[in-house]
Enzyme design. Structure first.
Site, mmCIF file in Angstrom:
data_model
loop_
_atom_site.group_PDB
_atom_site.id
_atom_site.type_symbol
_atom_site.label_atom_id
_atom_site.label_comp_id
_atom_site.label_asym_id
_atom_site.label_seq_id
_atom_site.Cartn_x
_atom_site.Cartn_y
_atom_site.Cartn_z
ATOM 1 N N GLU A 288 0.835 -1.198 0.000
ATOM 2 C CA GLU A 288 0.000 0.000 0.000
ATOM 3 C C GLU A 288 0.874 1.255 0.000
ATOM 4 O O GLU A 288 1.726 1.411 0.880
ATOM 5 C CB GLU A 288 -0.919 -0.016 1.237
ATOM 6 C CG GLU A 288 -1.960 -1.119 1.144
ATOM 7 C CD GLU A 288 -2.551 -1.514 2.494
ATOM 8 O OE1 GLU A 288 -2.392 -0.760 3.466
ATOM 9 O OE2 GLU A 288 -3.166 -2.598 2.563
ATOM 10 N N GLU B 218 -4.893 -6.758 2.387
ATOM 11 C CA GLU B 218 -3.714 -7.469 2.889
ATOM 12 C C GLU B 218 -3.726 -8.945 2.503
ATOM 13 O O GLU B 218 -2.664 -9.541 2.293
ATOM 14 C CB GLU B 218 -3.581 -7.310 4.402
ATOM 15 C CG GLU B 218 -3.028 -5.953 4.845
ATOM 16 C CD GLU B 218 -4.073 -4.844 4.819
ATOM 17 O OE1 GLU B 218 -5.262 -5.146 4.613
ATOM 18 O OE2 GLU B 218 -3.692 -3.664 4.995
ATOM 19 N N PHE C 98 1.703 -1.779 8.402
ATOM 20 C CA PHE C 98 2.002 -2.010 9.821
ATOM 21 C C PHE C 98 1.892 -3.512 10.054
ATOM 22 O O PHE C 98 1.021 -4.156 9.462
ATOM 23 C CB PHE C 98 0.978 -1.312 10.737
ATOM 24 C CG PHE C 98 1.101 0.191 10.805
ATOM 25 C CD1 PHE C 98 0.668 0.994 9.773
ATOM 26 C CD2 PHE C 98 1.640 0.806 11.925
ATOM 27 C CE1 PHE C 98 0.769 2.379 9.833
ATOM 28 C CE2 PHE C 98 1.744 2.192 12.004
ATOM 29 C CZ PHE C 98 1.314 2.981 10.956
ATOM 30 N N ASP D 96 0.615 -4.909 12.383
ATOM 31 C CA ASP D 96 -0.720 -5.167 12.934
ATOM 32 C C ASP D 96 -1.692 -5.667 11.863
ATOM 33 O O ASP D 96 -2.640 -6.373 12.170
ATOM 34 C CB ASP D 96 -1.269 -3.882 13.554
ATOM 35 C CG ASP D 96 -0.273 -3.228 14.489
ATOM 36 O OD1 ASP D 96 -0.483 -3.253 15.701
ATOM 37 O OD2 ASP D 96 0.752 -2.694 13.991
ATOM 38 N N HIS E 74 -1.823 -0.169 16.027
ATOM 39 C CA HIS E 74 -0.717 0.228 15.146
ATOM 40 C C HIS E 74 0.619 0.210 15.878
ATOM 41 O O HIS E 74 1.532 0.948 15.516
ATOM 42 C CB HIS E 74 -0.921 1.644 14.599
ATOM 43 C CG HIS E 74 -2.018 1.797 13.592
ATOM 44 N ND1 HIS E 74 -3.347 1.770 13.928
ATOM 45 C CD2 HIS E 74 -1.986 1.982 12.248
ATOM 46 C CE1 HIS E 74 -4.083 1.947 12.838
ATOM 47 N NE2 HIS E 74 -3.288 2.079 11.801
HETATM 48 C C1 TPP Z 1 -6.089 -3.310 7.468
HETATM 49 C C2 TPP Z 1 -5.488 -1.974 7.265
HETATM 50 N N1 TPP Z 1 -4.716 -1.771 6.188
HETATM 51 C C3 TPP Z 1 -4.131 -0.576 5.980
HETATM 52 C C4 TPP Z 1 -4.320 0.448 6.864
HETATM 53 C C5 TPP Z 1 -3.632 1.786 6.661
HETATM 54 N N2 TPP Z 1 -4.610 2.775 6.233
HETATM 55 C C6 TPP Z 1 -5.266 3.546 7.109
HETATM 56 S S1 TPP Z 1 -6.406 4.502 6.392
HETATM 57 C C7 TPP Z 1 -6.008 3.935 4.859
HETATM 58 C C8 TPP Z 1 -6.741 4.450 3.663
HETATM 59 C C9 TPP Z 1 -8.200 4.263 3.788
HETATM 60 O O1 TPP Z 1 -8.842 4.765 2.668
HETATM 61 P P1 TPP Z 1 -10.418 4.864 2.638
HETATM 62 O O2 TPP Z 1 -11.007 3.584 3.125
HETATM 63 O O3 TPP Z 1 -10.826 5.322 1.305
HETATM 64 O O4 TPP Z 1 -10.747 5.952 3.750
HETATM 65 P P2 TPP Z 1 -10.288 7.491 3.755
HETATM 66 O O5 TPP Z 1 -8.985 7.533 4.480
HETATM 67 O O6 TPP Z 1 -10.173 7.960 2.374
HETATM 68 O O7 TPP Z 1 -11.351 8.180 4.533
HETATM 69 C C10 TPP Z 1 -4.986 2.996 4.942
HETATM 70 C C11 TPP Z 1 -4.376 2.305 3.809
HETATM 71 C C12 TPP Z 1 -5.121 0.189 7.997
HETATM 72 N N3 TPP Z 1 -5.313 1.103 8.935
HETATM 73 N N4 TPP Z 1 -5.701 -1.015 8.161
#
Ligand code: TPP
Ligand code: MG
Lengths: 325, 328
Positions: free
Chosen positions: A29, A60, A83, A85, A129
């Site tokens: 990612e 993931e 992460f 996690d 995290h």
């Molecule tokens: C399982 C997981 N994978 C990756 C992340 C890291 N992460 C946090 S927010 C995000 C993007 C989320 O995008 P979206 O669902 O469109 O929500 P937005 O942030 O645009 O509101 C990522 C990749 C995470 N927190 N949990």
């Protein structure tokens, strides 16, 4: 001597292997133009392009699975989870697929894949995290697990991990990414997995650890030296395969052991190492084995609570001293 | 759906609370008063506001890492929220959770969430509990565009559909998952098309149009209350800030933010109010000043709240076990 950050060590190893070997590719990612959440892959997309440095959707299961499948078909994927996690989400692909395939298939398949997982607390990122989950993966036969503490080792171990024919979980500590350490440029080369490094020589006690806690152990060793205790600090570097010889030698010399990791103490990998030492080198010991780890709680958000939960140099110092009372 | 002027004013108040809470969080983060990660909701206020205005106190929501807006709209307390962002003992989570983990069980807020995609299936469980107890509550599941690539999205929609659960899936499509634009993370433009794979109604709406959100969610909620099952609603919107505070947004094309700022949901409502005699400009100004005061109060509350005691770190791991601490 040149200085390099931990993140640079990782990045340069990826760059070198990608230059050398067209079957090496990186995905995860935001690892592309964004350079990764922690900037570890900065510049690689510019150099290698969309094909070899791929942003994935937030999936993931697909990230780990794509590493398994592409490795099974002859590529050498490096997959990054943002992460450690989030490993939970891709766990089936790692534990039931990657770790088992070679064995189940009677040795007829190679899985030269690396799964990079930023780990640990200290940045106020709270319970989902900040975990240290190395015990989960060291527990599973079929996975190799590496956890470097500095740029030189990160570089050398990752070089080896990428070529390894087995799935390697490459644990990175996110507090260390910007830590600059000395690098011997003549020695920037692959480091075999399963070889520990003596971070500091000593005669009175062996502090056996890895990752960020190597620095805490060195700080503790300095304080202990002032009180006349000579601590040896052993940086395991590779959790499996583990360097039993180095452990035996150190224990044989100091007769006292303190094991340190950032994992919550219950079920930590240090418990397994302690058990091995007790089983095999019991008569070399003249004091109980001590372990230092995080408290058995999730990692809290508030800064003071987080520091209380995670182990530090002072905890190591106290654990060592308790052996000399 | 008929909305009274009182309801309209309430919704406007909620949007103001969210906008000003977030701006304040932005400043306090920049001042170094808030540790960890902060994901701001500025620009997306109409989604949470319109959706939660269609809910009762006893309805549930699941939220995300970008959760402040959902929590405020569902009735979350600004003081407790701010104190939590500051990591203080009077915060919603006693300083243990922070921005990404605020919850309020009494108001049906099943938690902001640090795991992208986790809410889809928690909402299923909530829907199951409602159906099992045969009440007419509903659960609104908020999530981002990029989370619809997690298997949980598909698992959740499928189960909600086959079990006819009272869950309304509200997707906030802000066009990005961190740096990856929707074009690059999925091969569809309207996420609502995925509803057809699970045989449930799906609709795409302007997420910056408060009335459109309120109407669409309101209808879905009514269906859910009557036992007619789940709905997928996609709200097209945009986040004005970076993914988290500190993100330099290098991935944004020039002009994109500016174009979306022109579609700011808040002035749209103000304009409607003035044109339709719901509120005068004076009343609008007064309300703004009141909300400014609330935010100042929340700041004071947060600053004055004591830091959590170290022993508190050992509590709440279990209902009935206090973990061992350490002596340093
Ligand atoms: C399982 C997981 N994978 C990756 C992340 C890291 N992460 C946090 S927010 C995000 C993007 C989320 O995008 P979206 O669902 O469109 O929500 P937005 O942030 O645009 O509101 C990522 C990749 C995470 N927190 N949990
Ligand atoms: Mg998004």
């Amino acid at each position: 001597m040149k200085k390099m950050t931990y993140a640079e060590g990782i990045r340069e190893a990826m760059r070198k292997k990608m230059q050398e070997d067209p079957s090496v590719l990186l995905f995860g990612e935001d690892v592309g133009k964004f350079g990764g959440c922690f900037g570890v892959s900065a510049g690689l997309w510019e150099e290698f392009g969309d094909d070899r440095v791929r942003d994935t959707p937030i999936s993931e299961g697909a990230i780990v699975g794509a590493a398994v499948g592409s490795a099974a078909c002859g590529l050498k994927p490096i997959a990054e989870l943002m992460f450690v996690d989030f490993l939970t989400v891709g766990m089936d692909q790692l534990v039931n697929q990657a770790a088992k395939m070679r064995y189940m298939f009677g040795g007829k398949i190679n899985l030269p894949m690396v799964l990079r997982v930023p780990s640990g607390g200290g940045v106020g990122a709270a319970a989902q995290h900040s975990q240290s989950l190395e015990a989960w993966v060291t527990h599973v036969p079929g996975l190799k697990v590496v956890y470097p503490s500095n740029a030189q080792d990160a570089y050398g171990l990752l070089m080896t991990a990428i070529d390894d024919q087995n799935p390697v979980v490459f644990v990175e500590n996110k507090m260390l990414y910007s830590a600059k350490t000395d690098v011997d440029e003549n020695e920037l080369k692959p480091i075999p997995l399963g070889k520990a490094r003596i971070a500091k020589d000593g005669t009175d006690v062996s502090i056996i650890t890895y990752g960020r806690q190597v620095f805490d152990a060195l700080t503790a060793a300095e304080a202990l030296a002032k009180e006349g205790i000579s601590a040896e600090v052993l940086d395991l570097r590779s959790l499996y395969p583990i360097d039993k010889e180095a452990i035996a030698q150190s224990v044989g010399k100091t007769h006292k052991v303190v094991l340190v990791s950032e994992e919550c103490k219950r079920g930590a990998y240090t418990g397994d190492i302690a058990a091995q030492i007790a089983e095999e080198y019991f008569y070399d010991l003249d004091a109980p084995i001590k372990r230092v780890g995080a408290l058995n709680t999730p990692v809290a958000f508030a800064t003071d609570l987080e520091s209380y939960i995670l182990p530090n140099a002072r905890d190591i110092e106290l654990a060592v001293k308790s052996l000399f009372d | 759906m008929k909305i009274t002027n009182e309801q309209l004013k309430d919704m406007y108040l909620t949007m103001l609370k969210i906008r000003k809470f977030e701006k304040n969080a932005m400043d306090k983060f920049a001042e170094g008063k808030i540790p960890g990660f902060v994901h701001l909701y500025i620009g997306e206020e109409a989604c949470a506001t319109g959706a939660c205005a269609a809910l009762r106190v006893d309805d549930y929501i699941t939220s995300t890492h970008r959760g402040h807006g959902h929590i405020i709209a569902k009735g979350g307390d600004l003081n407790y929220m701010m104190a939590e962002l500051f990591g203080k003992s009077d915060g919603y989570c006693k300083g243990k959770g922070g921005s990404m983990h605020i919850a309020d069980a009494d108001k049906g807020i099943l938690g902001a969430n640090g795991i992208v995609g986790a809410g889809h299936n928690i909402a299923i469980g909530s829907g199951l509990a409602i159906k099992y107890r045969k009440t007419d509550q509903v659960c609104v599941c908020f999530f981002g565009d990029a989370s619809t690539n997690q298997s949980t999205f598909h698992e959740g929609l499928n189960l909600a559909s086959v079990w006819k659960l009272p869950v309304v899936f509200v997707c906030e499509n802000n066009g990005y998952g961190i740096s990856v634009s929707q074009k690059r993370h999925q091969a569809i433009t309207d996420i609502s098309v995925r509803a057809s794979a699970y045989n449930m109604p799906g609709i795409t709406i302007d997420g910056n149009d408060l009335f459109a959100v309120h109407e669409a969610v309101g209808e879905a909620v009514e269906r859910a209350r009557k036992g007619q099952g789940p709905t997928l609603i996609e709200c097209k919107t945009y986040r004005w800030r970076g993914h988290f505070e500190g993100d330099m947004t290098v991935y944004r094309p020039d002009g994109e933010l500016e174009a979306w700022m022109k579609k700011d949901p808040i002035p749209r409502v103000e304009k409607y109010f003035i044109e339709n005699n719901v509120m005068t400009q004076d009343e609008i100004n007064k309300l703004n000043a009141e909300v400014d005061k609330m935010i100042e109060e929340a700041n004071k509350f947060a600053v004055n709240s004591p830091a959590p005691s170290l022993e508190s770190a050992l509590e709440d791991v279990y209902s009935d076990i206090v973990e061992e601490g350490r002596v340093r």
